[in-house]
Design a protein around this motif. Structure first.
Motif, short mmCIF file in Angstrom:
data_model
loop_
_atom_site.label_atom_id
_atom_site.label_comp_id
_atom_site.label_asym_id
_atom_site.label_seq_id
_atom_site.Cartn_x
_atom_site.Cartn_y
_atom_site.Cartn_z
N ASN A 39 73.38 -4.50 28.23
CA ASN A 39 72.32 -3.74 27.58
C ASN A 39 72.86 -2.99 26.37
O ASN A 39 74.05 -2.64 26.32
N VAL A 40 71.96 -2.71 25.41
CA VAL A 40 72.42 -2.03 24.20
C VAL A 40 72.46 -0.52 24.41
O VAL A 40 73.22 0.19 23.76
N THR A 41 71.63 -0.03 25.32
CA THR A 41 71.64 1.41 25.60
C THR A 41 71.93 1.62 27.09
O THR A 41 72.00 0.66 27.86
N THR A 42 72.05 2.89 27.49
CA THR A 42 72.29 3.18 28.91
C THR A 42 70.97 3.32 29.68
O THR A 42 70.98 3.59 30.87
N GLU A 43 69.85 3.13 28.97
CA GLU A 43 68.54 3.32 29.62
C GLU A 43 68.35 2.38 30.81
O GLU A 43 68.70 1.21 30.74
N ARG A 44 67.84 2.87 31.88
CA ARG A 44 67.49 2.08 33.06
C ARG A 44 66.67 3.00 33.95
O ARG A 44 66.89 4.21 33.98
N SER A 45 65.70 2.43 34.66
CA SER A 45 64.94 3.31 35.55
C SER A 45 65.06 2.77 36.96
O SER A 45 65.44 1.61 37.17
N PHE A 46 64.74 3.61 37.93
CA PHE A 46 64.82 3.23 39.33
C PHE A 46 66.19 2.68 39.69
O PHE A 46 66.36 1.49 39.98
N ARG A 47 67.16 3.51 39.60
CA ARG A 47 68.51 3.21 40.05
C ARG A 47 68.95 4.37 40.90
O ARG A 47 68.25 5.38 41.00
N GLY A 48 70.13 4.25 41.47
CA GLY A 48 70.65 5.35 42.25
C GLY A 48 70.83 6.58 41.38
O GLY A 48 71.54 6.54 40.37
N GLU A 49 70.15 7.64 41.74
CA GLU A 49 70.27 8.87 40.97
C GLU A 49 70.91 9.96 41.80
O GLU A 49 71.16 11.04 41.30
N THR A 50 71.11 9.68 43.10
CA THR A 50 71.70 10.69 43.96
C THR A 50 73.21 10.53 43.93
O THR A 50 73.73 9.45 44.20
N ILE A 51 73.90 11.62 43.64
CA ILE A 51 75.36 11.59 43.70
C ILE A 51 75.77 12.42 44.92
O ILE A 51 75.46 13.62 44.99
N ALA A 52 76.43 11.78 45.88
CA ALA A 52 76.81 12.45 47.11
C ALA A 52 77.79 13.60 46.80
O ALA A 52 78.50 13.57 45.79
N ALA A 53 77.82 14.59 47.71
CA ALA A 53 78.63 15.80 47.47
C ALA A 53 80.09 15.46 47.18
O ALA A 53 80.73 16.08 46.32
N ARG A 54 80.62 14.46 47.88
CA ARG A 54 82.04 14.10 47.68
C ARG A 54 82.28 13.70 46.22
O ARG A 54 83.27 14.08 45.60
N SER A 55 81.35 12.93 45.66
CA SER A 55 81.53 12.50 44.27
C SER A 55 81.20 13.62 43.29
O SER A 55 81.74 13.64 42.18
N VAL A 56 80.34 14.55 43.70
CA VAL A 56 80.10 15.72 42.84
C VAL A 56 81.41 16.49 42.68
O VAL A 56 81.80 16.90 41.58
#
Ligand SMILES: Cc1cc2nc3c(=O)[nH]c(=O)nc-3n(C[C@H](O)[C@H](O)[C@H](O)COP(=O)(O)OP(=O)(O)OC[C@H]3O[C@@H](n4cnc5c(N)ncnc54)[C@H](O)[C@@H]3O)c2cc1C
Length: 411
Positions: A39-56
Motif C-alpha cells: 500500500n502507498v499509505t498506512t491507511e487501513r480499517s478494521f484491523r487489530g487496534e488493541t495493544i495488550a498491556a505487555r506490548s504497551v
C-alpha cells in the motif's frame, strides 16, 4: 517493462505492525533494511487496534510512548461477559500484576509512529507501493525477492535475509514452500463501528446468547468497534436475508445497540468481513528467509493478541538477525541461526492458540444444556481470583525479553 536491482542486508515484505517495527529496530542497529509495503499509505480499517498491556510496556521501553500519546488512544479498563442482559464475568485490568493497561489505537497511527522513527536512519528504506511478486534462490537458499511497483516496473532486491511479514494471507509464505496448517474456526466475523455513548465506559465486552455473540470494544477516539459472529460461510446467507434482518439480529442480542445500529449501519459497506482461522507452522524459517506476525501464526480475535504477537516477534527477532549478520560478513542468514527464536515464539503462540480454541469451542455451544453448563462454569470462575491468573497468563505473559532485545535508546 524495466527491472531494476537493489542490494540490502534485510528485505522485509509487509509494513504492518510486525514489519514496520522490525524495520525500525534493525535500522537502529545500523543494519541495511528495505521495507516493501504494497500500500502507498498506512491507511487501513478494521484491523487489530488493541495493544495488550505487555506490548504497551515494550513500546514504552522502546521510547514510543510520546508518539502514541501525541496521537491519542483509549485505555481499556477491563473485560466482561454478558448473557441475557446480566454480567456473568468481569475482570478489572487494574488488578493484573503489570504496570500498564491495554490500549486501543488505530493501526495507521501505530505504524506511522514506527515509520517516522525509522526515517532518520540512513540504512532504512521504505518502499511504499511495492508488492511482493516472487522469491529468488541460489543453491537452496533464498537470496532476495522481486517486487512490483505501482507504475508496473519490477525491482529485484537482493538480500541476506527476506522477512515475510505480509499478514494472514501471506504470499511470501506460499512462495517459501514452508508448510502451514490452516484451521478454520466454526464462525466468522462481521465488524462495524459507530459512536460510543458517553456513559459506555472503557471495558471490552462479550455478549453471548447460545452460539451467537458480539465483541464490543471501546475504540479511539469515541467509537465502539463491534464484531458480530456468523456461522462459517454464513455471510452470503445473511446478505440474502437483508440488512434489516442483520440489524434486528444485533438488537436482539444486545438491545442497548439497537438505536446505534439503526442510526449508523446503512448498508453492507458499513461492515467488514473477517474470516476466522488459525495458521500454525512447524518451520518459520529457511536459509535466507523467515516469517513473522500473522504470516507465521494467524490468531483468532479472542483477547486481541494479533498485534501483541506481531510486536513481540519483531522485538525478539531484531537482535538475533543483527548478530547473525555480524557473524558472517556477507553470507545468508541460516535457518539454524533462527531456530532458537522460532522455537520460543512458537511455544508462546501455541499457548495462545490453545486458549483461543477452547474459548471458541465454548462460545460455539448452542444446546440448552451446553449453554447452561457454560454459564455455570463462568459464574463459578467469576467468584475466584483464578480468573485473573488465567487471563493474565494469556494476555500478559512475559515474552522473556532481554535488555539486549530492547536495546533501549531515545527516539
Ligand atoms: C478485521 C480485523 C480485525 C482484527 N481485530 C484485532 C484485534 O482487535 N486485536 C488484535 O490484536 N488483532 C486483531 N486483528 C489481527 C491483527 O490486525 C493482526 O494480527 C496484526 O495486524 C498482524 O500484524 P502483521 O504485521 O503480522 O500483519 P498485517 O497487519 O496484516 O500487515 C501485513 C502488511 O503486509 C502488507 N502486504 C500484504 N501483502 C503484501 C504483498 N504481496 N507485498 C507487500 N506487502 C504486502 C499489507 O498491506 C500489510 O501492511 C484483526 C484483524 C482483522 C483483519
Amino acid at each position: 517493462m524495466t527491472t531494476n536491482t537493489m542490494t540490502t542486508d534485510v528485505l522485509i515484505v509487509g509494513g504492518g505492525p510486525a514489519g514496520a517495527l522490525l524495520g525500525f529496530l534493525l535500522a537502529r542497529r545500523g543494519v541495511a533494511v528495505v521495507l516493501a509495503e504494497k500500500n502507498v499509505t498506512t491507511e487501513r480499517s478494521f484491523r487489530g487496534e488493541t495493544i495488550a498491556a505487555r506490548s504497551v510496556l515494550t513500546l514504552r521501553e522502546l521510547g514510543f510512548e510520546p508518539a502514541l500519546a501525541r496521537h491519542g488512544y483509549v485505555p481499556l479498563t477491563g473485560i466482561s461477559l454478558w448473557e441475557k442482559g446480566r454480567r456473568i464475568v468481569h475482570a478489572d485490568y487494574q488488578r493484573f500484576p503489570i504496570d500498564a493497561l491495554p490500549i486501543d489505537i488505530p493501526q495507521p497511527a501505530l505504524i506511522q509512529a514506527f515509520l517516522d522513527a525509522s526515517e532518520p536512519f540512513p540504512s532504512h528504506t521504505a518502499l511504499m507501493g511495492a508488492s511482493f511478486v516472487s522469491l529468488f534462490e541460489e543453491e537452496g537458499a533464498v537470496r532476495g525477492a522481486t517486487v512490483r511497483m505501482r507504475g508496473g516496473e519490477t525491482l529485484d532486491i537482493r538480500a541476506r535475509l527476506v522477512v515475510g511479514a505480509d499478514g494472514r494471507y501471506s504470499r511470501v509464505r506460499k512462495a517459501s514452500m514452508l508448510e502451514a496448517t490452516i484451521t478454520p474456526m466454526e464462525r466468522d466475523f462481521l465488524w462495524f463501528k459507530f459512536p460510543r455513548p458517553p456513559e459506555w465506559g472503557h471495558d471490552a465486552q462479550l455478549v453471548v446468547d447460545r452460539d451467537r455473540h458480539l465483541v464490543i470494544l471501546p475504540t479511539y477516539p469515541d467509537l465502539l468497534r463491534v464484531g458480530y459472529n456468523l456461522p462459517k460461510d454464513g455471510f452470503s446467507q445473511i446478505r440474502k436475508q437483508g440488512i434489516e434482518a442483520f440489524r434486528a439480529g444485533i438488537t436482539e442480542l444486545d438491545p442497548r445497540l439497537g438505536p446505534l445500529v439503526e442510526a449508523h449501519i446503512g448498508g453492507w459497506h458499513d461492515a467488514s468481513f473477517l474470516e476466522i482461522f488459525t495458521a500454525e507452522m512447524e518451520e518459520w524459517a529457511r536459509d535466507g528467509l523467515i516469517l513473522i506476525g500473522d504470516a507465521a501464526h494467524t490468531a483468532t480475535p479472542i483477547l486481541g493478541q494479533g498485534v501483541n504477537l506481531a510486536i513481540q516477534d519483531a522485538v525478539y527477532l531484531a537482535p538475533v538477525v543483527a548478530a547473525a549478520l555480524a557473524r558472517n560478513a556477507d553470507g545468508v542468514v541460516r535457518a539454524a541461526e533462527l531456530a532458537d527464536f522460532v522455537g520460543k515464539r512458537r511455544t508462546h503462540k501455541a499457548m495462545v492458540t490453545r486458549f483461543q480454541r477452547a474459548q471458541e469451542a465454548s462460545l460455539a455451544r448452542s444446546s440448552a444444556v451446553g449453554t447452561l453448563l457454560r454459564r455455570m462454569r463462568l459464574k463459578a470462575l467469576d467468584l475466584f481470583p483464578l480468573k485473573y491468573r488465567l487471563l493474565d497468563r494469556v494476555m500478559n505473559a512475559p515474552h522473556n525479553m532481554s535488555a539486549e532485545a530492547l536495546h533501549v535508546g531515545t527516539l
